[in-house]
Scaffold this motif. Structure first.
Motif, PDB file in Angstrom:
ATOM      1  N   GLY A 157       0.806  -1.220   0.000  1.00 21.51           N
ATOM      2  CA  GLY A 157       0.000   0.000   0.000  1.00 21.51           C
ATOM      3  C   GLY A 157       0.836   1.264   0.000  1.00 21.51           C
ATOM      4  N   CYS A 158       0.172   2.392  -0.035  1.00 20.23           N
ATOM      5  CA  CYS A 158       0.870   3.678  -0.068  1.00 20.23           C
ATOM      6  C   CYS A 158      -0.039   4.762   0.483  1.00 20.23           C
ATOM      7  CB  CYS A 158       1.270   4.000  -1.514  1.00 20.23           C
ATOM      8  SG  CYS A 158       2.198   5.525  -1.619  1.00 20.23           S
ATOM      9  N   ASP A 159       0.560   5.633   1.310  1.00 13.77           N
ATOM     10  CA  ASP A 159      -0.206   6.736   1.908  1.00 13.77           C
ATOM     11  C   ASP A 159       0.141   8.070   1.265  1.00 13.77           C
ATOM     12  OD1 ASP A 159      -1.340   4.998   3.641  1.00 13.77           O
ATOM     13  OD2 ASP A 159      -0.315   5.700   5.444  1.00 13.77           O
ATOM     14  N   ASN A 160       0.877   8.057   0.172  1.00  9.54           N
ATOM     15  CA  ASN A 160       1.387   9.330  -0.347  1.00  9.54           C
ATOM     16  C   ASN A 160       0.415  10.094  -1.231  1.00  9.54           C
ATOM     17  OD1 ASN A 160       3.854   9.380   0.939  1.00  9.54           O
ATOM     18  ND2 ASN A 160       4.737   7.976  -0.541  1.00  9.54           N
ATOM     19  N   PHE A 161      -0.449   9.402  -1.904  1.00  7.31           N
ATOM     20  CA  PHE A 161      -1.442  10.051  -2.760  1.00  7.31           C
ATOM     21  C   PHE A 161      -0.829  11.068  -3.725  1.00  7.31           C
ATOM     22  CE2 PHE A 161      -3.913   8.261   0.672  1.00  7.31           C
ATOM     23  CZ  PHE A 161      -5.002   7.708   0.003  1.00  7.31           C
ATOM     24  N   CYS A 162       0.156  10.643  -4.483  1.00  6.70           N
ATOM     25  CA  CYS A 162       0.614  11.471  -5.601  1.00  6.70           C
ATOM     26  C   CYS A 162      -0.605  11.617  -6.512  1.00  6.70           C
ATOM     27  CB  CYS A 162       1.762  10.787  -6.336  1.00  6.70           C
ATOM     28  SG  CYS A 162       3.156  10.485  -5.242  1.00  6.70           S
ATOM     29  N   THR A 163      -0.796  12.811  -7.069  1.00  6.51           N
ATOM     30  CA  THR A 163      -2.108  13.083  -7.675  1.00  6.51           C
ATOM     31  C   THR A 163      -2.385  12.297  -8.953  1.00  6.51           C
ATOM     32  OG1 THR A 163      -1.142  14.998  -8.776  1.00  6.51           O
ATOM     33  CG2 THR A 163      -2.317  15.412  -6.706  1.00  6.51           C
ATOM     34  N   TYR A 164      -1.324  11.711  -9.560  1.00  8.48           N
ATOM     35  CA  TYR A 164      -1.531  10.952 -10.799  1.00  8.48           C
ATOM     36  C   TYR A 164      -1.753   9.472 -10.519  1.00  8.48           C
ATOM     37  CZ  TYR A 164       3.305  10.220  -9.539  1.00  8.48           C
ATOM     38  OH  TYR A 164       4.438   9.939  -8.822  1.00  8.48           O
ATOM     39  N   CYS A 165      -1.523   9.045  -9.277  1.00  6.42           N
ATOM     40  CA  CYS A 165      -1.299   7.615  -9.031  1.00  6.42           C
ATOM     41  C   CYS A 165      -2.511   6.895  -8.449  1.00  6.42           C
ATOM     42  CB  CYS A 165      -0.111   7.462  -8.093  1.00  6.42           C
ATOM     43  SG  CYS A 165       0.363   5.738  -7.891  1.00  6.42           S
ATOM     44  N   ILE A 166      -2.760   5.723  -8.969  1.00  8.36           N
ATOM     45  CA  ILE A 166      -3.929   4.935  -8.553  1.00  8.36           C
ATOM     46  C   ILE A 166      -3.595   3.975  -7.406  1.00  8.36           C
ATOM     47  CG2 ILE A 166      -3.610   2.991 -10.174  1.00  8.36           C
ATOM     48  CD1 ILE A 166      -6.779   3.715 -10.760  1.00  8.36           C
ATOM     49  N   VAL A 167      -2.286   3.811  -7.129  1.00 10.83           N
ATOM     50  CA  VAL A 167      -1.863   2.798  -6.149  1.00 10.83           C
ATOM     51  C   VAL A 167      -2.550   2.932  -4.779  1.00 10.83           C
ATOM     52  CG1 VAL A 167       0.131   1.977  -4.797  1.00 10.83           C
ATOM     53  CG2 VAL A 167       0.302   2.198  -7.271  1.00 10.83           C
ATOM     54  N   PRO A 168      -2.616   4.139  -4.188  1.00  7.23           N
ATOM     55  CA  PRO A 168      -3.238   4.214  -2.860  1.00  7.23           C
ATOM     56  C   PRO A 168      -4.695   3.736  -2.870  1.00  7.23           C
ATOM     57  CG  PRO A 168      -2.027   6.213  -3.335  1.00  7.23           C
ATOM     58  CD  PRO A 168      -2.075   5.435  -4.615  1.00  7.23           C
ATOM     59  N   TYR A 169      -5.349   3.814  -4.022  1.00  2.00           N
ATOM     60  CA  TYR A 169      -6.757   3.393  -4.091  1.00  2.00           C
ATOM     61  C   TYR A 169      -6.874   1.881  -4.280  1.00  2.00           C
ATOM     62  CZ  TYR A 169      -6.910   8.374  -4.895  1.00  2.00           C
ATOM     63  OH  TYR A 169      -6.710   9.717  -4.778  1.00  2.00           O
ATOM     64  N   ASN A 282       1.898  16.537  -5.943  1.00  2.00           N
ATOM     65  CA  ASN A 282       1.861  16.260  -4.498  1.00  2.00           C
ATOM     66  C   ASN A 282       3.041  15.390  -4.061  1.00  2.00           C
ATOM     67  OD1 ASN A 282       0.720  16.500  -1.916  1.00  2.00           O
ATOM     68  ND2 ASN A 282      -0.325  14.518  -2.100  1.00  2.00           N
ATOM     69  N   ARG A 283       4.225  15.727  -4.553  1.00  2.49           N
ATOM     70  CA  ARG A 283       5.383  14.884  -4.259  1.00  2.49           C
ATOM     71  C   ARG A 283       6.110  15.293  -2.966  1.00  2.49           C
ATOM     72  NH1 ARG A 283       6.325   9.973  -6.036  1.00  2.49           N
ATOM     73  NH2 ARG A 283       8.559  10.291  -6.255  1.00  2.49           N
ATOM     74  N   HIS A 284       5.825  16.447  -2.428  1.00  2.99           N
ATOM     75  CA  HIS A 284       6.433  16.863  -1.149  1.00  2.99           C
ATOM     76  C   HIS A 284       7.943  17.085  -1.208  1.00  2.99           C
ATOM     77  CE1 HIS A 284       2.732  16.430   1.108  1.00  2.99           C
ATOM     78  NE2 HIS A 284       2.535  15.290   0.453  1.00  2.99           N
TER      79      HIS A 284
END
Ligand code: 5AD
Ligand code: SF4
Length: 447
Positions: A157-169, A282-284
């Motif tokens: 999983g991933c908590d970063n929620f980069c705006t292009y990325c579907i992985v966290p979902y 949203n890469r921080h």
């Protein structure tokens, strides 16, 4: 007699790992086959990171449907990110599909397959994501497919929620695996012949910080885990992927200085060289902060190989932004890059941004990047010409070539004339010539 299982795998190393886990889980009842035609169960392990990857599922599933017409006992399962994302909709769209399992659902496969044998047409879909899920330890049943190299998942999983990325979902919130299971899995892999261990996760540097969105207390962090893995007897080489630049810190640099098995390579996805684009992603981190991290790593580990992922054509990416990516490539000088055209993913914030970039501009930009990187990559590889380097021999080379294949600690593939009894050994070779994505070497002449 065991039944036959065929698995088609798309996507990243996490999916390769999940496919291996499914084969291990089903090992008592199913043997792996390399042909779908004679299989009793076909699993399509899917990826949804970009649109193209998702399309592959639908064309392949259509082919397997015809196999089912000839063999009605055949069961078809869809797993992975598209299974998680689409769930029951996959069965509605493709009624010949029997089983749909998200990344957490795959662990129920033995139960499902046994209760869903020949003659039943019960459909099963498990695509819930439990924030308290713990990644099980599954018995390894054979040497790793890459022989001397084994991947071990440390988190999902991933908590970063980069705006292009579907992985966290589709992979859910970050879940760190029990360190004792990780170490046990490494020990077992070594016992079965692995010499190199790759620790896997979407975001390995945040290992041990949170579980299902809640902070973890008194849990070993990533650098402690690296230390633990480094001290497992028989681990000659240790790698990890993927790191997020915002989480790479002095403790990571210290590991490169202190841990003898940790190889001099980092895959550090930058995505863009423009701070404005990074912000919208949203890469921080800014371009400058990324470059500072690279400088810190180069200082801690001189000669470290750096590789990256890049996206071109993110919404609103101007020519100026793109030039910043080009100049970043020139500044960092990666050994290898993976570059992608931005692909809008359903439900992600970037898919709703204005100024989507036209396909011809994305194509031009990706071609420019690839051309530049070809030159830089070759120059980077050429730096090794004439040098003697340690390689881990990992496979036989092309058939009848008399070659063996190995890898440097910096992760460069080396082909050299040698005999199969070198497999799994660490040898020194002299690099004679750099090619596009590999090196040509030779063993020292015997005295
Ligand atoms: N479009 C294009 N590339 C993407 N990646 C992730 N999501 C997208 C997308 N929507 C790329 C990133 C990431 C790699 C695994 O895939 O570069 O690091
Ligand atoms: Fe996706 Fe960003 Fe998480 Fe990587 S860090 S998996 S790109 S959301």
């Amino acid at each position: 007699m065991r039944k036959k299982l065929f698995i088609a795998t798309f996507g990243c190393q996490m999916n390769d790992y999940d496919s291996l886990t499914m084969a291990r889980l089903l090992n008592p009842t199913h043997e792996l086959s390399d042909a779908p035609e004679n299989a009793d169960l076909i699993i399509i392990n899917t990826c949804s990171i970009r649109e193209k990857a998702e399309h592959k599922l639908y064309s392949l599933a259509g082919r397997y449907r015809t196999l089912k017409e000839k063999n009605p006992g055949l069961k078809i399962a869809i797993t992975g990110c598209v299974a998680q994302q689409e769930g029951e909709r996959l069965i509605e769209r493709m009624p010949y599909v029997d089983i749909v399992l998200g990344p957490q659902g795959i662990y129920s496969l033995p139960e499902i397959v046994n209760s869903n044998g020949v003659g039943t047409d019960k459909k099963i879909c498990i695509n819930s994501l439990d924030p308290d899920f713990s990644i099980p330890l599954v018995k390894q049943t054979a040497p790793p497919p890459d022989q001397v190299r084994a991947s071990v998942t440390i988190m999902q999983g991933c908590d970063n929620f980069c705006t292009y990325c579907i992985v966290p979902y589709v992979r859910g919130r970050e879940i760190s695996r029990d360190p004792s299971h990780i170490i046990q899995e490494i020990r077992d892999a070594v016992e079965l012949g692995a010499r190199e261990i790759i620790l896997l996760g979407q975001n390995v540097n945040s290992y041990g910080r949170k579980h299902g969105g809640r902070p973890l207390k008194d849990h070993p962090g990533f650098s402690q885990l690296l230390e633990m893995a480094d001290s497992v007897p028989g681990v000659k080489r240790l790698r990890f992927t993927t790191s997020h630049p915002k989480d790479v810190d002095e403790s990571t640099a210290r590991c490169y200085r202190e841990l003898s098995s940790l190889c001099e390579h980092i895959h550090l996805p930058v995505q863009s060289g423009s701070t404005a684009v990074l912000k919208r992603m949203n890469r921080h981190y800014s371009r400058e902060e990324y470059l500072e991290k690279i400088a810190m790593l180069k200082e801690a580990c001189p000669g470290i190989t750096i590789t990256t992922d890049l996206i071109v054509g993110f919404p609103g990416e101007t020519e100026k932004d793109f030039e910043q990516t080009i100049s970043l490539l020139e500044e960092v000088r990666y050994d290898q890059i993976f570059v992608f055209k931005y692909s809008p993913r359903p439900g992600t914030p970037a898919s709703r941004l204005p100024d989507q970039i036209p396909p011809d501009v994305k194509t031009r930009r990706i071609e420019t990047v690839l051309k530049l990187q070809e030159k830089i990559g070759l120059e980077q590889y050429a730096k090794l010409e004439g040098k003697e380097v340690e390689i881990l021999v990992e496979a036989e080379g092309r058939e009848k070539s008399g070659d063996m294949q190995g890898r440097t600690r910096g992760n460069h593939v080396v082909h050299f004339p040698g005999s199969p009894d070198l497999l799994g050994k660490l040898v020194n070779v002299t690099i004679e010539r750099a090619c596009k994505h590999s090196l040509r070497g030779r063993l020292p002449y015997p005295n």
